[in-house]
Design a protein around this motif. Sequence first.
Motif, PDB file in Angstrom:
ATOM      1  N   LEU A  33      -0.763   3.552  -7.723  1.00 29.51           N
ATOM      2  CA  LEU A  33      -0.977   2.931  -7.248  1.00 29.51           C
ATOM      3  C   LEU A  33      -2.532   2.068  -7.594  1.00 29.51           C
ATOM      4  CD1 LEU A  33      -0.042   3.003  -3.351  1.00 29.51           C
ATOM      5  CD2 LEU A  33       1.266   1.873  -5.315  1.00 29.51           C
ATOM      6  N   ALA A  34      -1.963   2.303  -9.101  1.00 30.08           N
ATOM      7  CA  ALA A  34      -3.206   0.996  -9.892  1.00 30.08           C
ATOM      8  C   ALA A  34      -3.009   0.305 -10.156  1.00 30.08           C
ATOM      9  CB  ALA A  34      -3.810   2.064 -11.120  1.00 30.08           C
TER      10      ALA A  34
ATOM     11  N   ARG B 246       1.635   2.710 -18.162  1.00 33.33           N
ATOM     12  CA  ARG B 246       2.779   2.534 -17.024  1.00 33.33           C
ATOM     13  C   ARG B 246       2.376   3.183 -16.189  1.00 33.33           C
ATOM     14  NH1 ARG B 246       6.086  -2.125 -16.420  1.00 33.33           N
ATOM     15  NH2 ARG B 246       6.885  -2.423 -14.352  1.00 33.33           N
TER      16      ARG B 246
ATOM     17  N   ALA C 135      -0.600   4.144 -14.037  1.00 30.98           N
ATOM     18  CA  ALA C 135      -0.777   3.521 -12.931  1.00 30.98           C
ATOM     19  C   ALA C 135       0.672   2.921 -11.616  1.00 30.98           C
ATOM     20  CB  ALA C 135      -0.825   2.074 -13.037  1.00 30.98           C
ATOM     21  N   MET C 136       2.602   3.282 -12.333  1.00 31.83           N
ATOM     22  CA  MET C 136       2.849   3.506 -11.009  1.00 31.83           C
ATOM     23  C   MET C 136       2.758   4.783  -9.711  1.00 31.83           C
ATOM     24  SD  MET C 136       6.264   2.524 -11.751  1.00 31.83           S
ATOM     25  CE  MET C 136       7.851   4.100 -12.772  1.00 31.83           C
TER      26      MET C 136
ATOM     27  N   LYS D  13      -5.203   3.177  -5.899  1.00 31.02           N
ATOM     28  CA  LYS D  13      -5.452   3.328  -4.255  1.00 31.02           C
ATOM     29  C   LYS D  13      -5.306   4.305  -3.660  1.00 31.02           C
ATOM     30  CE  LYS D  13      -4.015  -1.656  -4.420  1.00 31.02           C
ATOM     31  NZ  LYS D  13      -2.634  -2.320  -4.182  1.00 31.02           N
ATOM     32  N   ARG D  14      -4.306   5.342  -4.212  1.00 35.43           N
ATOM     33  CA  ARG D  14      -4.083   6.794  -3.826  1.00 35.43           C
ATOM     34  C   ARG D  14      -5.262   7.441  -3.917  1.00 35.43           C
ATOM     35  NH1 ARG D  14       2.110   9.288  -5.250  1.00 35.43           N
ATOM     36  NH2 ARG D  14       2.554   9.622  -3.422  1.00 35.43           N
TER      37      ARG D  14
ATOM     38  N   VAL E 265      12.387   0.308 -17.686  1.00 40.72           N
ATOM     39  CA  VAL E 265      11.709   0.347 -16.932  1.00 40.72           C
ATOM     40  C   VAL E 265      10.865  -0.638 -17.514  1.00 40.72           C
ATOM     41  CG1 VAL E 265      10.324   1.012 -15.154  1.00 40.72           C
ATOM     42  CG2 VAL E 265      11.911   2.545 -15.433  1.00 40.72           C
TER      43      VAL E 265
ATOM     44  N   CYS F 188       3.259  -4.498  -4.551  1.00 42.61           N
ATOM     45  CA  CYS F 188       2.492  -3.880  -5.609  1.00 42.61           C
ATOM     46  C   CYS F 188       3.546  -4.360  -7.065  1.00 42.61           C
ATOM     47  CB  CYS F 188       1.124  -3.257  -5.476  1.00 42.61           C
ATOM     48  SG  CYS F 188       1.968  -1.862  -6.184  1.00 42.61           S
ATOM     49  N   ARG F 189       4.538  -3.824  -7.120  1.00 47.13           N
ATOM     50  CA  ARG F 189       5.204  -4.707  -8.195  1.00 47.13           C
ATOM     51  C   ARG F 189       6.340  -4.932  -8.991  1.00 47.13           C
ATOM     52  NH1 ARG F 189       2.884  -0.606 -11.448  1.00 47.13           N
ATOM     53  NH2 ARG F 189       1.562  -0.128  -9.367  1.00 47.13           N
TER      54      ARG F 189
ATOM     55  N   GLU G 259       0.591  -0.889  -0.014  1.00 48.81           N
ATOM     56  CA  GLU G 259       0.309  -0.010  -0.163  1.00 48.81           C
ATOM     57  C   GLU G 259       0.764   1.430  -0.024  1.00 48.81           C
ATOM     58  OE1 GLU G 259      -3.628  -0.242   0.243  1.00 48.81           O
ATOM     59  OE2 GLU G 259      -3.175  -2.194  -0.484  1.00 48.81           O
ATOM     60  N   LEU G 260       1.999   1.218   0.134  1.00 47.86           N
ATOM     61  CA  LEU G 260       3.316   2.161   0.093  1.00 47.86           C
ATOM     62  C   LEU G 260       3.101   3.086  -1.180  1.00 47.86           C
ATOM     63  CD1 LEU G 260       5.939   1.248   2.350  1.00 47.86           C
ATOM     64  CD2 LEU G 260       4.178   2.058   2.506  1.00 47.86           C
ATOM     65  N   ASP G 261       3.497   4.199  -1.121  1.00 51.35           N
ATOM     66  CA  ASP G 261       3.956   5.094  -2.773  1.00 51.35           C
ATOM     67  C   ASP G 261       4.989   4.522  -3.063  1.00 51.35           C
ATOM     68  OD1 ASP G 261       1.395   5.943  -2.552  1.00 51.35           O
ATOM     69  OD2 ASP G 261       2.207   8.145  -1.902  1.00 51.35           O
ATOM     70  N   PRO G 262       5.527   4.847  -4.185  1.00 53.87           N
ATOM     71  CA  PRO G 262       6.890   4.283  -4.540  1.00 53.87           C
ATOM     72  C   PRO G 262       7.264   5.605  -4.046  1.00 53.87           C
ATOM     73  CG  PRO G 262       5.224   4.330  -6.625  1.00 53.87           C
ATOM     74  CD  PRO G 262       4.883   4.275  -5.240  1.00 53.87           C
TER      75      PRO G 262
ATOM     76  N   ILE H  32      11.623  -2.486  -9.997  1.00 55.56           N
ATOM     77  CA  ILE H  32      12.691  -2.022 -10.456  1.00 55.56           C
ATOM     78  C   ILE H  32      14.150  -1.193 -10.424  1.00 55.56           C
ATOM     79  CG2 ILE H  32      13.244  -1.392 -13.463  1.00 55.56           C
ATOM     80  CD1 ILE H  32      11.475  -3.284 -13.518  1.00 55.56           C
ATOM     81  N   PHE H  33      13.563  -0.617  -9.723  1.00 58.15           N
ATOM     82  CA  PHE H  33      15.166   0.046  -9.306  1.00 58.15           C
ATOM     83  C   PHE H  33      15.673  -0.258  -8.348  1.00 58.15           C
ATOM     84  CE2 PHE H  33      13.010   3.409 -11.952  1.00 58.15           C
ATOM     85  CZ  PHE H  33      13.700   3.960 -12.612  1.00 58.15           C
TER      86      PHE H  33
ATOM     87  N   GLU I 273      -2.031  -2.374 -13.205  1.00 54.63           N
ATOM     88  CA  GLU I 273      -1.657  -2.053 -14.179  1.00 54.63           C
ATOM     89  C   GLU I 273      -3.135  -3.106 -15.108  1.00 54.63           C
ATOM     90  OE1 GLU I 273       1.414  -2.533 -15.442  1.00 54.63           O
ATOM     91  OE2 GLU I 273       2.760  -1.359 -13.380  1.00 54.63           O
TER      92      GLU I 273
ATOM     93  N   PHE J   5      12.771   4.571 -19.905  1.00 48.09           N
ATOM     94  CA  PHE J   5      11.542   4.394 -19.590  1.00 48.09           C
ATOM     95  C   PHE J   5      11.740   2.918 -20.380  1.00 48.09           C
ATOM     96  CE2 PHE J   5      11.221   7.984 -16.790  1.00 48.09           C
ATOM     97  CZ  PHE J   5      10.960   7.710 -15.621  1.00 48.09           C
TER      98      PHE J   5
END
Lengths: 177, 451
Positions: free
Chosen positions: B216-217, B209, B212-213, B283-284, B70, A135-136, A107-110, A139-140, B219, B67
């Motif tokens: 927090l939605a 991408r 969504a990133m 979610k955010r 990514v 939730c993903r 649930e945390l924001d990146p 990558i970094f 994909e 990107f």
Amino acid sequence: MTVTFVDVDVRAILRAGGEPFDKIMEAVNTLKPGEGLRLLATFKPTPLLHVLGSKGFTHEAKELDGGDWEVLFSPSGKPPANAASPGAATVDKSVWPEPVQHLDNRELDPPEPMVRILATLESMAQGDVLSALLCREPIFLFPELAKRGHSWRGAFEEDGSTYKVLVRVGAAKEAAA
Amino acid sequence: MIGATLSRWTMSYFAAALVALMTAEGLMAAGYGYPAAAIEAPETLILVHIVTIGWLSILMCGALFQFVPVLIARPLYSDALPLPTLGLLLTGLVALVLGFLQLAGHAPAHFAFFPAAAVLLGSGFALVLWNLGRTLWSARPLPLPARFVVVGLFSVGATVFLGIVFALVLGGATSHSHFVTLTSAGVPIHVIAGLGGWLTFTALGVSYRLLAMFMLAPELSGVTTRGAFYVGTAAIAMAIIGGVAAVCTEANLQTVLSVAAILGLGAFLLYARDMQHIYRARKRRTIELNSRMAAVALGHLAAVVILIAVLLSFGALRQHIAAVVFLTCFGWLSGLGLAKLYKIVAFLTWLECYGPVLGKAPTPRVQDLVVEGRALKWFVLYFVMVWVATAALLLGEPLAFRASAGVILIATVGIVAQIVRIRRLADVSATARLPAGVHAPRLLFSLVKPV
């Protein structure tokens, strides 16, 4: 060239909630030259595609009836890329200890998930394992883990939306030594 | 090595792109090009190419070098190529501008500026395609957002090919009959391939991408997303391949482009549904300025579609094409570009500075690098003035257009100043700015340590 495929079915392990990575890598390491691997799993094992790609395998993934996946890994004939790079691409055949830290970062924001994982790792002892839910695919995070000499194993859970990563403190340094 | 690292030269691309944007806005405010000159006048073409190559394409290339890795969780094929690539694109743009000045009689006639531009821009974009193509090739089968990028790359290839044909014909280097026909009739295909296939379609793919990133939605890869991809690809293929075939066989280009437009509308509706889903299912709950401004830019894409439909129904599209192109470039593409730059520069700067010491020392959060309230007023001013400028074009009010272009320039300078402050860590409190082991970032490139 026709490739003979060795079957590895990890669906039972996955359904029981287990981690089939060791079994798959064991099977890969016993392949004879020219042999390929036919993997049956309950989801598309994206991270594994990259791991075996870096070991010189091409793959062909298809969804079977019922939602399971069949992936054919064939030797590409090319030498494995980045053979010396640390991290997930290194074949680490050892069995890892149970995680001593569990984080749920879904649930945390990146980039908070990455911050929390790296901060927690700093407090852990050499060889300890951390488990984190995300939730993903982070990558970094991976390059940062590699720079710090940690090893990791990660994959999407069966639900396809939770990514679980296991990080072992300093394991890459250990393996290289 | 799995994962993605910082692209060293992405900041240089962003800086060059922003300079080109402000140059173009300054020229518009000064009354250079349309509407003071004709739409096909060399002056207008100079302006259009500073916007589309100098600003939008260089911005997009810089963003893709960062990107695409990514999107596919693979490193970039070459970290060494982006710098020479940028050099070729910029010198190619200068040669192209000089070529147009030659057409207008403002540059010495004995230099072969157009053929030089063809060679320089051709090799610059070829290096972009080679580098990104090799990166993507290694990651097959590709996730959906990356497939949008692939179609975008084919489109930029087609756009550049047509541009080279035009440059060689205008520069007198060829008089092949198909090339001459393409130069006289193929301009709409060049525009659609560039603004639609390359810039818009790539932006759509990356937006799936990135949005969504950052929100927090979930994909998306369901029926609507695949539908948007396939129908959109069909629209682009119809416009480019069908269009060139129609021109070369002297068939009706209008019919081909109408079919492409209907397909394009279908793809847009599917994409719009997906974006609505991403914003609703996030979610955010409180979203950052960049995501709010991206939503405004997406609204402008919808406005472009509606404007085209309305103008077509009145049979006035050709007459008002400048307003459509302006709204596409400034409301949709530049709006999205500036909104995303505001986030990307903050995120990449944060990662470059504080990534190495995360967990080892107290570090600021990404949001500590920005002051959204200050940036918001510039974004609002920017978007409002884009509407005023579009209206001025539609109503044929050149002075009002120049005045609004001037205010757009001021708003852009305001946004750019915020981005420079982010890069300079100017809004991070002095005590938190540079913990032990952290070096201040350079403005124009990233210091990347090899893994």
